[in-house]
Design a protein around this motif. Structure first.
Motif, PDB file in Angstrom:
ATOM      1  N   ASN A 154     -12.519  10.671   2.696  1.00 34.91           N
ATOM      2  CA  ASN A 154     -12.822  10.213   1.344  1.00 34.91           C
ATOM      3  C   ASN A 154     -11.521   9.750   0.692  1.00 34.91           C
ATOM      4  OD1 ASN A 154     -15.642  10.946   1.323  1.00 34.91           O
ATOM      5  ND2 ASN A 154     -14.962  13.062   1.216  1.00 34.91           N
ATOM      6  N   GLN A 155     -11.626   8.778  -0.222  1.00 31.43           N
ATOM      7  CA  GLN A 155     -10.422   8.226  -0.820  1.00 31.43           C
ATOM      8  C   GLN A 155     -10.518   8.160  -2.349  1.00 31.43           C
ATOM      9  OE1 GLN A 155     -10.166   4.400   1.346  1.00 31.43           O
ATOM     10  NE2 GLN A 155      -8.436   5.247   2.461  1.00 31.43           N
ATOM     11  N   ILE A 156      -9.391   8.408  -2.999  1.00 32.51           N
ATOM     12  CA  ILE A 156      -9.225   8.171  -4.429  1.00 32.51           C
ATOM     13  C   ILE A 156      -8.073   7.184  -4.552  1.00 32.51           C
ATOM     14  CG2 ILE A 156      -8.586   9.146  -6.667  1.00 32.51           C
ATOM     15  CD1 ILE A 156      -9.796  11.794  -5.743  1.00 32.51           C
ATOM     16  N   ALA A 157      -8.311   6.062  -5.223  1.00 32.32           N
ATOM     17  CA  ALA A 157      -7.316   4.998  -5.205  1.00 32.32           C
ATOM     18  C   ALA A 157      -7.165   4.350  -6.572  1.00 32.32           C
ATOM     19  CB  ALA A 157      -7.699   3.940  -4.167  1.00 32.32           C
ATOM     20  N   ALA A 158      -6.039   3.682  -6.746  1.00 28.96           N
ATOM     21  CA  ALA A 158      -5.785   2.865  -7.935  1.00 28.96           C
ATOM     22  C   ALA A 158      -5.107   1.584  -7.465  1.00 28.96           C
ATOM     23  CB  ALA A 158      -4.898   3.606  -8.922  1.00 28.96           C
ATOM     24  N   ASP A 194       0.832  -1.200   0.000  1.00 28.82           N
ATOM     25  CA  ASP A 194       0.000   0.000   0.000  1.00 28.82           C
ATOM     26  C   ASP A 194       0.871   1.256   0.000  1.00 28.82           C
ATOM     27  OD1 ASP A 194      -2.187  -1.641   0.172  1.00 28.82           O
ATOM     28  OD2 ASP A 194      -2.566  -1.273   2.304  1.00 28.82           O
ATOM     29  N   HIS A 195       0.546   2.192  -0.891  1.00 28.73           N
ATOM     30  CA  HIS A 195       1.174   3.507  -0.895  1.00 28.73           C
ATOM     31  C   HIS A 195       0.081   4.496  -0.480  1.00 28.73           C
ATOM     32  CE1 HIS A 195       4.887   2.312  -3.216  1.00 28.73           C
ATOM     33  NE2 HIS A 195       4.112   1.253  -3.334  1.00 28.73           N
ATOM     34  N   LEU A 196       0.131   4.932   0.764  1.00 29.40           N
ATOM     35  CA  LEU A 196      -0.952   5.719   1.350  1.00 29.40           C
ATOM     36  C   LEU A 196      -0.539   7.188   1.491  1.00 29.40           C
ATOM     37  CD1 LEU A 196      -1.886   3.190   4.190  1.00 29.40           C
ATOM     38  CD2 LEU A 196      -2.801   3.303   1.857  1.00 29.40           C
ATOM     39  N   MET A 197      -1.334   8.067   0.902  1.00 25.86           N
ATOM     40  CA  MET A 197      -1.039   9.499   0.924  1.00 25.86           C
ATOM     41  C   MET A 197      -2.189  10.269   1.572  1.00 25.86           C
ATOM     42  SD  MET A 197       0.430   9.506  -2.965  1.00 25.86           S
ATOM     43  CE  MET A 197      -0.483   7.997  -3.336  1.00 25.86           C
ATOM     44  N   PHE A 210      -1.254  -0.981  -4.248  1.00 21.84           N
ATOM     45  CA  PHE A 210      -2.451  -0.181  -3.975  1.00 21.84           C
ATOM     46  C   PHE A 210      -1.986   1.232  -3.696  1.00 21.84           C
ATOM     47  CE2 PHE A 210      -5.453   1.446  -0.640  1.00 21.84           C
ATOM     48  CZ  PHE A 210      -6.567   1.576  -1.463  1.00 21.84           C
ATOM     49  N   MET A 211      -2.488   2.216  -4.461  1.00 23.55           N
ATOM     50  CA  MET A 211      -2.100   3.611  -4.297  1.00 23.55           C
ATOM     51  C   MET A 211      -3.334   4.430  -3.950  1.00 23.55           C
ATOM     52  SD  MET A 211       0.317   3.344  -7.627  1.00 23.55           S
ATOM     53  CE  MET A 211      -0.690   1.948  -8.131  1.00 23.55           C
ATOM     54  N   CYS A 212      -3.293   5.136  -2.823  1.00 22.86           N
ATOM     55  CA  CYS A 212      -4.508   5.759  -2.303  1.00 22.86           C
ATOM     56  C   CYS A 212      -4.213   7.129  -1.697  1.00 22.86           C
ATOM     57  CB  CYS A 212      -5.126   4.841  -1.240  1.00 22.86           C
ATOM     58  SG  CYS A 212      -6.639   5.453  -0.517  1.00 22.86           S
ATOM     59  N   ILE A 213      -5.090   8.098  -2.022  1.00 23.99           N
ATOM     60  CA  ILE A 213      -5.040   9.423  -1.392  1.00 23.99           C
ATOM     61  C   ILE A 213      -6.298   9.575  -0.545  1.00 23.99           C
ATOM     62  CG2 ILE A 213      -4.887  11.907  -1.745  1.00 23.99           C
ATOM     63  CD1 ILE A 213      -3.824  11.383  -4.531  1.00 23.99           C
ATOM     64  N   THR A 214      -6.128   9.993   0.706  1.00 28.61           N
ATOM     65  CA  THR A 214      -7.248  10.206   1.622  1.00 28.61           C
ATOM     66  C   THR A 214      -7.324  11.685   1.986  1.00 28.61           C
ATOM     67  OG1 THR A 214      -6.954   7.992   2.570  1.00 28.61           O
ATOM     68  CG2 THR A 214      -8.241   9.569   3.857  1.00 28.61           C
ATOM     69  N   ASP A 215      -8.543  12.272   1.919  1.00 30.96           N
ATOM     70  CA  ASP A 215      -8.680  13.682   2.283  1.00 30.96           C
ATOM     71  C   ASP A 215      -9.114  13.824   3.735  1.00 30.96           C
ATOM     72  OD1 ASP A 215     -11.438  13.292   2.412  1.00 30.96           O
ATOM     73  OD2 ASP A 215     -11.927  14.636   0.761  1.00 30.96           O
TER      74      ASP A 215
END
Length: 327
Positions: free
Chosen positions: A111-115, A12-15, A102-107
């Motif tokens: 809420n999340q936007i992921a690939a 996981d790459h979590l941002m 798994f690449m994911c941005i959380t605000d």
């Protein structure tokens, strides 16, 4: 009970984005969407649905069999999982692809936007669950969680052929499956896991009503976020178990996996669904307060306190087989 967990194994790459995605989405420009978010933090963590669930089960004293496909870069991750009670004997190593990402941005509103890049997971369909059962201890339950669709269908068919109870957890892969495939995956499942959105999508994909779904599965478990969990079986009134209150959310990634681990750990000890949901919600609250899906430690003394605070002293007793005598 021996539990086999099939599904994704990933890094996981979590941002974290220090704002709200909604503030940057222009309704009249969505057809031409092109956005880049400057993030404050990047965490590279171990993940994948099956690996996350197996990690939680291992921490709760079970020795789950992990079944999935990885790349040659898996060696360090495998040591980690073994150290946390996971049997990796069902993992296939690809010599051509890397482990899934798994690449994911959380605000700030969670809420999340992921690939998700499948990588070696593309080879999961080559794993023969029948062979694993033949050479290993026969599982009392197989969880079929998000994976390469061909693998999910193959594992489900193998469970029926071997007469092994299975739990269906199609979740993220519902977007890739057609109606016939979804019906094939869930029919005959002892347990069906979805979140609230996935429950609606499952009905849309299959063309089935709620009652028709309940006619082909044993028990349908729907996680409702802060609303808790709904437990449904044909001929019974729905049961809703409230979520455990959490003061602050650090990262929602892996929370649903933790719920499944807690729930199935209880089921593995023949504990009723209400109490299993209590343990699932308690473990989910621990993960919600951590960054990453496998950065927490299972402290059963603390889980006992969480269950007691959230559901009352009487809720602890039924979970003694999982929590009693462990710390």
């Amino acid at each position: 009970m021996r539990i086999a967990v099939t599904g994704s194994i990933a890094t996981d790459h979590l941002m974290v984005f220090p704002g709200r995605f909604a503030d940057h989405l222009l309704p009249d420009q969505l057809a031409h969407l092109s956005l880049s978010f400057l993030v404050d933090r990047l965490e590279v963590r171990r993940g994948g649905v099956a690996a996350n669930i197996a990690f939680g089960l291992g921490g709760l004293g079970l020795t789950p069999l992990l079944v999935g496909a990885v790349g040659a870069d898996f060696a360090e991750y495998e040591v980690w999982l073994k150290e946390h009670g996971v049997d990796t004997g069902g993992v296939r190593v690809s010599h051509e692809r890397q482990t899934a990402r798994f690449m994911c941005i959380t605000d700030e509103d969670a809420n999340q936007i992921a690939a998700f890049h499948t990588g070696a997971m593309e080879e999961a369909g080559d794993i023969d669950l029948r062979h694993l059962v033949a050479v290993d201890e026969r599982p009392g339950l197989v969880l079929v969680s998000p994976d390469d669709p061909s693998a999910m269908l193959r594992h489900t068919a193998a469970c029926r052929e071997l007469d092994v109870p299975f739990a269906a957890d199609p979740s993220q892969q519902l977007a890739r499956l057609d109606g016939g495939q979804v019906r094939e995956l869930v029919t005959g499942a002892t347990w069906l896991f979805t979140n609230e959105y996935e429950a609606a999508l499952l009905r849309e994909r299959t063309g089935w009503s709620r009652d028709q779904v309940l006619a082909v599965v044993g028990t349908w478990i729907t996680t409702l976020g802060a609303g808790g969990v709904r437990v449904e079986s044909a001929g019974r009134a729905p049961l809703t178990v409230p979520a455990v209150p959490v003061a602050e959310t650090a990262d929602p990634t892996g929370v649903g996996d933790a719920f499944r681990a807690g729930f199935l750990a209880a089921v593995g000890h023949d504990i009723d669904a209400r109490s299993a949901a209590h343990l699932g919600c308690a473990l989910a609250s621990v993960v919600l307060a951590a960054v990453g899906s496998q950065t927490y430690e299972v402290d059963t003394a603390e889980l006992t306190r969480i269950v007691e605070r959230a559901y009352g002293h009487g809720a602890v007793g039924p979970l003694a087989a999982v929590l009693g005598g462990r710390s």
